[in-house]
Design an enzyme around this catalytic site. Structure first.
Site, PDB file in Angstrom:
ATOM      1  N   GLU A 253       0.863  -1.175   0.000  1.00 30.03           N
ATOM      2  CA  GLU A 253       0.000   0.000   0.000  1.00 30.03           C
ATOM      3  C   GLU A 253       0.896   1.219   0.000  1.00 30.03           C
ATOM      4  OE1 GLU A 253      -2.769   2.463   2.887  1.00 30.03           O
ATOM      5  OE2 GLU A 253      -3.499   0.411   2.631  1.00 30.03           O
ATOM      6  N   CYS A 287      -2.563   7.899   4.378  1.00 34.21           N
ATOM      7  CA  CYS A 287      -2.439   7.541   2.969  1.00 34.21           C
ATOM      8  C   CYS A 287      -3.718   7.776   2.189  1.00 34.21           C
ATOM      9  CB  CYS A 287      -1.997   6.088   2.837  1.00 34.21           C
ATOM     10  SG  CYS A 287      -3.063   4.928   3.726  1.00 34.21           S
TER      11      CYS A 287
END
Length: 516
Positions: A253, A287
């Protein structure tokens, strides 16, 4: 302002759980005060290899213990995390500088992840019968075998959540874990691990190592049977390349430049409040937080006015309670990056609609939530992830223009659509190139949906965490087929000659009855 409310003995106790033989330490700074929080032991490459060796031994027994045992252990850990929440909230705030409320989101996420994986592991991974190529003549089953020991590399910004989403499904699947914790988030991870060890996870099954990535990162990746990485796209590519050399699976990720679309049927006031949280939660150090907003012209003026007012009213502070809305940046490097992006944009003609300043009067790493207009491609913050409290607002004239602008990015992690029409919002969401899209929410809808996969497209990563997909990362599928003896499969040419016609007929019949 004190460094933190943490008791020194607690810190020492947690630090002892780090795999370290070097005797070296590094200082970890408390973001709210700038004072040294503690001296963190540092691991060596040999420490990493030793951790893997011990985890492999424990993993064999853990896998044989079965789903029921692992479920019971994980559910006990779930309860312990909730019981210890206040201490863990103190630790998370002390290391990251986020508010109490945003730290609480991590506790809730850990509980959700633990409960889901404890209960879902058996139904997802128990395997079972599959349709055979020649019915009755052959039977086929699939079983899943734990990969072994997973390497998990986690960043500092969401230490509990990001650890849980990789470590806990690995444990539920029967794997061991060697986790490289970022120095700035190590105490939080150690506190989480402590609850799981007390619940019954063997100590050596989940080891924590620390240190600079350039020193031990290669060892963590090389020794792993599967590697999970959360962090920057640049580092993620290096991890992926190293894993590929070993033919090791990986889930990554990575970065994002996440867009939010405000359609012209949205309520400007509600949209402004939702956007503020989507952009400035954890001061943008997330994020999946929003860094680009595209607002349609009919509501643009009202939205921007409301957005600036809501943002200007956010209360900054370093309190260890629920009295603040926005916390601190975590490191000096983060403050430098945010300051540089804002200064560059303003110098090239962008306008500050709200915020735009560091706030050393509150604490050394505070920066005001910042709204920029007039951001153009030559500005650093236009396409590069800021990872801080800075968002650009751009006016568009149609759904299609908003979609094209949202997709005009190398990244594709998260996106958001704010609209008064669910049908229209779903249509727009389906056209956005991202691993997750939230409607009338910034990121928490998809982030909290543990039964659904989470991950990115394009430069935002590979693979998925959460949901069945998150569990299946940690197992190898094995197909076992058995000839029943009802009919001998052909082996010689004359046997093929005799059976070719019936087998062709069988193929046609199976198609006619829609049998897969």
């Amino acid at each position: 302002m004190p460094a933190s409310p943490l008791d020194n003995q607690l810190i020492v106790t947690l630090d002892r759980d780090i795999v370290s033989s070097s005797g070296e330490t590094v200082p970890v700074i408390a973001p709210f005060s700038g004072l040294v929080l503690h001296e963190l032991p540092v691991s060596s490459e040999n420490d990493v290899r030793d951790a893997y060796a011990r985890a492999r031994l424990e993993q064999l027994a853990w896998a044989r213990a079965g789903f029921a045992h692992r479920r019971a252990v994980l559910l006990r850990a779930h309860d312990l995390v909730l019981e210890r929440r206040e201490r863990m909230l103190d630790i998370v705030q002390s290391e990251t500088g986020k508010t109490r409320g945003q730290a609480f989101e991590e506790i809730f996420q850990v509980a959700s992840v633990t409960r889901y994986n404890a209960l879902a592991a058996r139904p997802v991974l128990r395997g079972g019968r599959r349709r055979a190529g020649i019915p009755l003549v052959v039977t086929t089953r699939v079983r899943y075998r734990p990969k072994g020991v997973a390497g998990v590399i986690t960043p500092w910004n969401y230490p509990l959540s990001l650890a849980a989403m990789d470590v806990i499904p690995a444990l539920a699947a029967g794997c061991g874990v060697v986790q490289k914790a970022d120095n700035q988030g190590a105490l939080s991870i150690l506190a989480l691990r402590s609850a799981f060890i007390e619940a019954g996870v063997p100590e050596q099954l989940w080891s924590v190592v620390t240190g600079d990535g350039s020193t031990i990162g290669s060892a963590v990746t090389n020794e792993a049977d599967f590697i999970c990485f959360t962090g920057s796209t640049a580092t993620g590519k290096r991890v992926a390349a190293q894993a590929a050399e070993n033919l090791t699976g990986a889930s990554l990720e990575l970065g994002g430049k996440n867009p939010l679309l405000v359609l012209d049927d949205a309520d400007p006031r509600k949209a402004a409040t939702d956007a503020a949280y989507a952009c400035f939660s954890s001061l943008g150090q997330l994020c999946v937080s929003i860094e680009r907003i595209y607002v349609q012209r009919p509501v643009a003026a009202d939205f921007l006015r409301e957005f600036a007012e809501v943002t200007g009213r956010l209360k900054l502070g370093g309190a260890f309670d629920y009295s603040t809305d926005v916390g601190s940046l975590t490191t000096q490097a983060q403050l430098d990056r945010v300051s540089a992006h804002v200064a560059d944009a303003v110098s090239r003609g962008a306008t500050v609609a709200a915020g735009g300043r560091a706030r050393p009067d509150i604490g050394p790493l505070f920066f005001e939530p910042t709204i920029l207009t007039g951001v153009t491609p030559e500005m650093e913050c236009f396409a590069t992830e800021t990872f801080g409290p800075v968002v650009s607002v751009t006016i568009v004239d149609s759904d299609q223009e908003a979609i094209l602008a949202a997709n005009s990015s190398a990244f594709g992690l998260n996106a958001s659509v704010l609209s008064g029409s669910p049908r229209r919002a779903f249509r727009v969401a389906a056209a956005i190139e991202a691993g997750s899209v939230n409607i009338n929410e910034g990121y928490r809808g998809s982030f909290s949906s543990i039964d659904a996969p989470m991950g990115g497209v394009k430069q935002s990563g590979l693979g998925r965490r959460n949901g069945p997909e998150g569990l299946l990362r940690f197992v190898d599928a094995m197909t076992i087929s058995r000839a029943t003896g009802l009919l001998q499969l052909p082996r010689l040419g004359r046997e093929f000659a005799g059976l070719a016609g019936p087998m062709l007929l069988l193929a046609r019949v199976l198609k006619a009855v829609r049998r897969r």
